[in-house]
Design a protein around this motif. Structure first.
Motif, PDB file in Angstrom:
ATOM      1  N   PHE A   1       4.488  -0.935   8.452  1.00  0.00           N
ATOM      2  CA  PHE A   1       4.846   0.293   7.774  1.00  0.00           C
ATOM      3  C   PHE A   1       6.348   0.518   7.692  1.00  0.00           C
ATOM      4  CE2 PHE A   1       0.953   2.719   7.049  1.00  0.00           C
ATOM      5  CZ  PHE A   1       0.037   1.946   7.724  1.00  0.00           C
TER       6      PHE A   1
ATOM      7  N   ASP B   1       9.375   3.644   7.265  1.00  0.00           N
ATOM      8  CA  ASP B   1       9.598   4.871   8.020  1.00  0.00           C
ATOM      9  C   ASP B   1       9.355   6.135   7.214  1.00  0.00           C
ATOM     10  OD1 ASP B   1      12.088   4.151  10.598  1.00  0.00           O
ATOM     11  OD2 ASP B   1       9.908   4.401  10.665  1.00  0.00           O
TER      12      ASP B   1
ATOM     13  N   LEU C   1       3.980   7.161   3.065  1.00  0.00           N
ATOM     14  CA  LEU C   1       4.204   5.929   3.821  1.00  0.00           C
ATOM     15  C   LEU C   1       3.810   4.720   2.986  1.00  0.00           C
ATOM     16  CD1 LEU C   1       2.814   7.235   7.185  1.00  0.00           C
ATOM     17  CD2 LEU C   1       5.083   6.257   6.902  1.00  0.00           C
TER      18      LEU C   1
ATOM     19  N   PHE D   1      -8.140   5.228   7.772  1.00  0.00           N
ATOM     20  CA  PHE D   1      -7.605   5.796   9.010  1.00  0.00           C
ATOM     21  C   PHE D   1      -8.347   7.054   9.422  1.00  0.00           C
ATOM     22  CE2 PHE D   1      -3.718   3.438   9.884  1.00  0.00           C
ATOM     23  CZ  PHE D   1      -3.556   2.728   8.705  1.00  0.00           C
ATOM     24  N   GLY D   2      -8.433   7.262  10.731  1.00  0.00           N
ATOM     25  CA  GLY D   2      -8.899   8.524  11.273  1.00  0.00           C
ATOM     26  C   GLY D   2      -7.780   9.536  11.287  1.00  0.00           C
ATOM     27  N   GLU D   3      -8.067  10.722  11.834  1.00  0.00           N
ATOM     28  CA  GLU D   3      -7.076  11.791  11.820  1.00  0.00           C
ATOM     29  C   GLU D   3      -6.165  11.777  13.038  1.00  0.00           C
ATOM     30  OE1 GLU D   3      -9.323  14.902   8.851  1.00  0.00           O
ATOM     31  OE2 GLU D   3      -8.733  15.573  10.851  1.00  0.00           O
TER      32      GLU D   3
ATOM     33  N   TYR E   1       0.398   5.358   1.119  1.00  0.00           N
ATOM     34  CA  TYR E   1      -0.434   6.362   1.765  1.00  0.00           C
ATOM     35  C   TYR E   1       0.263   7.723   1.694  1.00  0.00           C
ATOM     36  CZ  TYR E   1      -2.858   2.461   4.093  1.00  0.00           C
ATOM     37  OH  TYR E   1      -3.575   1.327   4.364  1.00  0.00           O
TER      38      TYR E   1
ATOM     39  N   PHE F   1      -3.734   6.398  16.063  1.00  0.00           N
ATOM     40  CA  PHE F   1      -4.736   6.367  14.998  1.00  0.00           C
ATOM     41  C   PHE F   1      -5.576   5.103  15.103  1.00  0.00           C
ATOM     42  CE2 PHE F   1      -3.235   9.837  12.368  1.00  0.00           C
ATOM     43  CZ  PHE F   1      -1.888   9.944  12.704  1.00  0.00           C
TER      44      PHE F   1
ATOM     45  N   ASP G   1      -8.052   6.408  -2.702  1.00  0.00           N
ATOM     46  CA  ASP G   1      -8.913   7.590  -2.666  1.00  0.00           C
ATOM     47  C   ASP G   1      -8.323   8.814  -3.361  1.00  0.00           C
ATOM     48  OD1 ASP G   1      -9.617   6.574   0.695  1.00  0.00           O
ATOM     49  OD2 ASP G   1     -10.827   6.209  -1.098  1.00  0.00           O
TER      50      ASP G   1
ATOM     51  N   GLN H   1     -13.005   9.603   4.949  1.00  0.00           N
ATOM     52  CA  GLN H   1     -12.533   9.443   6.317  1.00  0.00           C
ATOM     53  C   GLN H   1     -13.569   8.625   7.059  1.00  0.00           C
ATOM     54  OE1 GLN H   1      -9.659  11.216   6.136  1.00  0.00           O
ATOM     55  NE2 GLN H   1      -8.869  10.282   7.979  1.00  0.00           N
TER      56      GLN H   1
ATOM     57  N   LEU I   1      -5.216   6.772   1.331  1.00  0.00           N
ATOM     58  CA  LEU I   1      -4.724   5.703   0.474  1.00  0.00           C
ATOM     59  C   LEU I   1      -4.570   6.192  -0.960  1.00  0.00           C
ATOM     60  CD1 LEU I   1      -4.028   2.655   0.316  1.00  0.00           C
ATOM     61  CD2 LEU I   1      -6.451   2.258  -0.204  1.00  0.00           C
TER      62      LEU I   1
ATOM     63  N   GLN J   1       0.370  11.362   3.910  1.00  0.00           N
ATOM     64  CA  GLN J   1      -0.007  11.981   5.179  1.00  0.00           C
ATOM     65  C   GLN J   1       0.397  13.450   5.136  1.00  0.00           C
ATOM     66  OE1 GLN J   1       2.006  10.625   8.789  1.00  0.00           O
ATOM     67  NE2 GLN J   1       0.140  10.959   9.979  1.00  0.00           N
TER      68      GLN J   1
ATOM     69  N   PHE K   1       4.215  13.630   3.517  1.00  0.00           N
ATOM     70  CA  PHE K   1       4.942  12.482   4.037  1.00  0.00           C
ATOM     71  C   PHE K   1       4.299  11.243   3.428  1.00  0.00           C
ATOM     72  CE2 PHE K   1       7.889  10.595   6.693  1.00  0.00           C
ATOM     73  CZ  PHE K   1       7.367   9.781   7.684  1.00  0.00           C
TER      74      PHE K   1
ATOM     75  N   TYR L   1       0.835  -1.202   0.000  1.00  0.00           N
ATOM     76  CA  TYR L   1       0.000   0.000   0.000  1.00  0.00           C
ATOM     77  C   TYR L   1       0.871   1.253   0.000  1.00  0.00           C
ATOM     78  CZ  TYR L   1      -2.921  -3.604   2.237  1.00  0.00           C
ATOM     79  OH  TYR L   1      -3.579  -4.759   2.547  1.00  0.00           O
TER      80      TYR L   1
ATOM     81  N   GLY M   1      -0.521  16.935  10.588  1.00  0.00           N
ATOM     82  CA  GLY M   1      -1.647  16.877  11.512  1.00  0.00           C
ATOM     83  C   GLY M   1      -2.836  16.080  11.015  1.00  0.00           C
ATOM     84  N   GLN M   2      -2.649  15.321   9.960  1.00  0.00           N
ATOM     85  CA  GLN M   2      -3.763  14.578   9.367  1.00  0.00           C
ATOM     86  C   GLN M   2      -3.550  13.075   9.483  1.00  0.00           C
ATOM     87  OE1 GLN M   2      -6.381  16.205   7.390  1.00  0.00           O
ATOM     88  NE2 GLN M   2      -5.602  17.993   8.474  1.00  0.00           N
ATOM     89  N   GLY M   3      -4.598  12.356   9.150  1.00  0.00           N
ATOM     90  CA  GLY M   3      -4.484  10.903   9.058  1.00  0.00           C
ATOM     91  C   GLY M   3      -3.892  10.490   7.724  1.00  0.00           C
ATOM     92  N   LEU M   4      -3.951   9.198   7.441  1.00  0.00           N
ATOM     93  CA  LEU M   4      -3.384   8.653   6.215  1.00  0.00           C
ATOM     94  C   LEU M   4      -4.470   8.516   5.159  1.00  0.00           C
ATOM     95  CD1 LEU M   4      -1.314   7.828   8.437  1.00  0.00           C
ATOM     96  CD2 LEU M   4      -0.933   5.745   7.138  1.00  0.00           C
TER      97      LEU M   4
ATOM     98  N   ARG N   1       9.809  11.908   3.046  1.00  0.00           N
ATOM     99  CA  ARG N   1       9.248  13.268   3.088  1.00  0.00           C
ATOM    100  C   ARG N   1       9.598  13.963   1.784  1.00  0.00           C
ATOM    101  NH1 ARG N   1       6.772  15.690   6.907  1.00  0.00           N
ATOM    102  NH2 ARG N   1       7.506  14.214   8.472  1.00  0.00           N
TER     103      ARG N   1
ATOM    104  N   GLY O   1       7.172   5.915  10.777  1.00  0.00           N
ATOM    105  CA  GLY O   1       6.038   5.150  10.283  1.00  0.00           C
ATOM    106  C   GLY O   1       5.112   4.730  11.413  1.00  0.00           C
ATOM    107  N   LEU O   2       4.005   4.103  11.046  1.00  0.00           N
ATOM    108  CA  LEU O   2       3.049   3.647  12.047  1.00  0.00           C
ATOM    109  C   LEU O   2       3.431   2.273  12.561  1.00  0.00           C
ATOM    110  CD1 LEU O   2       1.450   5.880  10.463  1.00  0.00           C
ATOM    111  CD2 LEU O   2      -0.620   4.612  11.079  1.00  0.00           C
TER     112      LEU O   2
END
Lengths: 113, 109
Positions: A104, A106, A90, B99-101, A35, B88, A59, B2, A45, A37, A88, A33, A40-43, A109, B42-43
């Motif tokens: 994931f 690392d 991922l 994923f959420g924020e 992603y 998250f 998306d 989201q 796709l 980012q 960023f 996958y 301050g936001q989520g990931l 950027r 990373g996560l």
């Protein structure tokens, strides 16, 4: 040691340039996958692949392209059509079983010069 | 799109206190997962709870899932400064995660 390696860690893009982000895994995972980012936001796709030589749009696929020629590798190209590429990025991989987690790298950027 | 929304967006506590983060989602799910992200990294997967489970524990982590309310919570007990990170939730539907924020947790020594 098994894991996911993303390179480079930092990347700069000039106007009109395509850049490619590398993602390699040695976990023997079928699914991979990409992603994006933002601060301050989520990931979100971008693309994903469940098998070699096949991939699906996520998306926010516009302005990005991928290939999956080998099970271990899933490079992402950020094309000049992506007008706001600073983010960023991922990469993740997983088994095909949906009750397994994603692993994931690392991140890379990417910034605009 | 989201799917998950975390609450609160930011949480600041003292070392030794418990931290609770909540996640709400909109559609049916296969499972719900919690991940942690240290700044610039990373996560890392923390815990996965399936749709037919109500509670799960892993070390100092406790996760609950209420599918009737479409919500989940993550409790970190006896927090440490090293728990400072973004957390998250991610919902699993078909072949992907959404994923959420995130919740930014700061644990002050």
């Amino acid at each position: 040691d098994g894991g996911i390696t993303q390179s480079p860690k930092y990347l700069f893009r000039k106007e009109g340039q395509n850049v490619t982000l590398s993602c390699e895994q040695n976990l023997n995972h079928d699914a991979m996958y990409w992603y994006r980012q933002d601060p301050g936001q989520g990931l979100r796709l971008i693309y994903y692949s469940q098998i070699v030589n096949d991939f699906q749009k996520g998306d926010i696929a516009e302005g990005y392209s991928v290939s999956r020629e080998k099970k271990e590798s899933f490079p992402l190209t950020v094309t000049s059509a992506q007008k706001n590429p600073t983010a960023f990025y991922l990469c993740a991989s997983s088994l095909l079983d949906r009750n397994q987690p994603q692993h994931f790298g690392d991140g890379t950027r990417l910034s605009i010069l | 799109s989201q799917q998950g929304e975390e609450d609160p967006q930011a949480l600041s506590i003292q070392e030794g206190e418990n931290a609770t983060m909540n996640c709400s989602y909109k559609t049916s799910i296969n499972n719900l997962q919690w991940y942690r992200q240290n700044s610039g990294r990373g996560l890392v997967h923390l815990i996965l709870i399936r749709s037919n489970e109500r509670e799960k524990h892993s070390g100092r982590l406790r996760v609950t899932l209420d599918t009737s309310k479409k919500s989940s919570s993550l409790l970190i007990t006896a927090s440490r400064a090293a728990d400072t990170a973004s957390y998250f939730c991610a919902t699993s539907t078909s072949s992907r995660l959404t994923f959420g924020e995130g919740t930014q947790l700061t644990v002050n020594p």
